[in-house]
Design an enzyme around this catalytic site. Structure first.
Site, PDB file in Angstrom:
ATOM      1  CE  LYS A  33       9.978  21.109  32.935  1.00 44.48           C
ATOM      2  NZ  LYS A  33      10.239  21.329  31.500  1.00 44.48           N
ATOM      3  CD  GLU A  69      10.591  36.578  33.678  1.00 43.87           C
ATOM      4  OE1 GLU A  69       9.512  36.870  33.092  1.00 43.87           O
ATOM      5  OE2 GLU A  69      11.625  36.223  33.096  1.00 43.87           O
ATOM      6  CB  CYS A  80       8.360  37.578  29.568  1.00 42.21           C
ATOM      7  SG  CYS A  80       8.464  35.804  29.603  1.00 42.21           S
ATOM      8  CD  GLU A 127       3.615  36.833  27.232  1.00 36.62           C
ATOM      9  OE1 GLU A 127       3.059  35.820  27.720  1.00 36.62           O
ATOM     10  OE2 GLU A 127       4.688  37.268  27.647  1.00 36.62           O
TER      11      GLU A 127
HETATM   12  C1  SIN Z   1      12.102  36.878  29.244  1.00 38.73           C
HETATM   13  O1  SIN Z   1      11.596  36.967  28.160  1.00 38.73           O
HETATM   14  O2  SIN Z   1      11.521  36.306  30.157  1.00 38.73           O
HETATM   15  C2  SIN Z   1      13.466  37.411  29.559  1.00 38.73           C
HETATM   16  C3  SIN Z   1      13.854  38.586  28.812  1.00 38.73           C
HETATM   17  C4  SIN Z   1      15.123  39.227  29.311  1.00 38.73           C
HETATM   18  O3  SIN Z   1      15.797  38.723  30.209  1.00 38.73           O
HETATM   19  O4  SIN Z   1      15.441  40.275  28.788  1.00 38.73           O
END
Ligand code: SIN
Length: 486
Positions: free
Chosen positions: A178, A254, A288, A385
């Site tokens: 998805k 993640e 992230c 964040e």
């Molecule tokens: C992410 O923002 O989750 C991935 C970043 C990355 O793979 O460098």
């Protein structure tokens, strides 16, 4: 579909592109203009179930194929992604907003996971363990976990897919995917390329939907799905873990980050300034691993902040397809409002705006690249964040204090620090409670190394040797009655 790019607009289930059950569609828009790019099939709950049927039907033959056969399909998929580079890059810029240069880089990054795991497929060894009795042989076998459900975000429309799907396919798992409803076109095109590469029908099913929670229920409520792999927020990750408890499905997550970016007074400030450009502004700060808390030692704070302000002032903001643009829009109005709320909160608590701080005029979800100084740990920019192009600078006096601030969070995905002192490099790298540490490096992401977080930033690792392990079961075979007497 908007002109100049190519992608399917229907669901991919069992090797066939088709409309969603009930014929529902959803609009995909360009976040830089707000204009509609395409109408894509919006999967219904019965499509979620059909995708699992297709994956479960494809699973036995795919698992039984030799690692070399699976590697051949993956290698071809890698080559086709390279062939389709321009199209994939333009699709990503249109549906995600990132500058075209970054989209090209993402195609390479995404394809590198496919290349890496095509090779890793051949190195799933298992082992023979010396037994404590001479009439026994102890074997450890590695086998595919079974059908995998993958849920991916919009910030890396290609790479977050290949980082999950390539190791799953390499291990012998069929996948139901998805993709984020904001960026389904890249996902559907990747599915189409896998079919062209010889991927058997049903080994990858791509089902965009606006019904995320219903899909999670359908997939985690189905005992044929043996694993869920997810990239997204910590809140959703926790919910998926709870749902996976029902059938004790394996979970890889993640999740969110709150990356500290520490500049010690012995750092090479030029190197740190280059580092922050990537660590903060890649995908307009919507990663992230984005540097969220910039911690600068007092002796260099003014010099480093001046340098950043000058650097950011020169960065061009605009539509990702325009020449020379380095920063695109936020993905949505909601994303933009969150960034603005963080800035407002910091300013209301005494932070100073050195640059930016507002919205850009015109269409699209743009915010001005912003530099704030005098931030403190009470402010949202230091606790949550931000997911936007905001540099929030705080200062510290000594190493111990920097480490304490850096670790003072429930997150533990990525941290950055800059120093020229080798002893400090070891000390700080070991003390940071993070799954990834960029030491004098603002751009660490690579297919060959494990990516993932400590604490509430996730479970499991993607990439590296570890990435394929997440899709393997370990079976112990104890073989008795071996006649050792010759
Ligand atoms: C992410 O923002 O989750 C991935 C970043 C990355 O793979 O460098």
């Amino acid at each position: 579909m908007v002109e100049g790019v190519r992608a399917p607009e229907n669901l991919l289930v069992g090797g066939v592109f088709r409309a969603a059950a009930g014929g529902r569609t959803m609009a995909v828009e360009d976040p830089a203009t707000g204009e509609r790019l395409a109408l894509v099939a919006d999967g219904a709950t019965s499509d979620a179930a059909a995708a699992v049927d297709a994956a479960a039907a494809a699973q036995p033959a795919w698992q039984a194929a030799s690692a070399y056969e699976r590697a051949k399909v993956l290698r071809k998929w890698f080559e086709l992604q390279q062939r389709d580079k321009e199209n994939l890059a333009r699709l990503m810029t249109l549906e995600n907003g990132k500058p075209l240069k970054e989209s090209y880089a993402e195609v390479d990054y995404a394809a590198s996971f496919v290349e890496w795991f095509a090779e890793e497929a051949k190195r799933v060894y298992g082992r023979v363990v010396p037994a404590s009795r001479s009439d026994k042989r102890l074997l450890v076998l590695k086998q595919a976990v079974g059908v995998v459900a993958a849920i991916t975000p919009w910030n890396f429309p290609a790479a977050m897919i290949t980082r999950k799907v390539a190791p799953a396919l390499a291990a012998g798992c069929a996948v139901v995917l998805k993709p984020a409803p904001e960026t389904p076109l890249t996902a559907l095109r990747l599915g189409e390329l896998l079919l062209e590469a010889g991927g058997p029908a049903g080994v990858l099913n791509v089902v965009p939907t606006t019904e995320a929670a219903a899909f999670a229920d359908a997939w985690l409520g189905d005992p044929r799905v043996r694993k869920i792999t997810f990239t997204g927020s910590t809140a959703v990750g926790k919910e998926l873990m709870r749902k996976a408890a029902g059938h004790v499905q394996k979970v890889s997550l993640e999740l969110g980050g709150q990356a500290p970016f520490i500049v010690f007074d012995d750092a090479d400030l030029d190197q740190a300034a280059v580092g922050i450009a990537t660590a903060k502004f890649r995908n307009a700060g919507q990663t992230c691993v984005a540097a969220n808390r910039i911690l600068v030692q007092q002796g260099v704070a003014e010099a480093f902040t001046d340098r950043i302000v000058e650097q950011v002032r020169r960065m061009r903001v605009g539509h990702g397809l325009a020449e020379g643009v380095e920063i695109g829009p936020m993905i949505s109005e909601r994303g933009r409002q969150k960034v603005l709320a963080h800035v407002e909160d910091a300013v209301s608590q005494g932070a100073a705006v050195r640059l930016g701080g507002g919205v850009m005029s015109g269409p699209g979800y743009f915010v001005e690249p912003t530099v704030l100084t005098g931030v403190s740990s009470k402010m949202r920019v230091m606790r949550e964040e931000t997911f936007g192009p905001v540099i929030a600078v705080a200062t510290f006096r000594e190493e111990r204090e920097a480490i304490a601030i850096a670790n003072q969070t429930e997150y533990g995905l990525a941290a950055y620090f800059f120093t020229r002192d080798a002893a400090r490099a070891w000390r700080v790298a070991e003390a940071l409670e993070y799954g990834i540490v960029g030491l004098n490096d603002g751009a660490f992401s690579t297919a060959q190394a494990p990516f993932g977080g400590y604490k509430e930033s996730g479970l499991g690792r993607e990439g590296g040797l570890e990435g394929i392990e997440e899709f393997l079961e370990t079976k112990f075979v104890s073989w008795g009655g071996v006649d050792a007497g010759l």
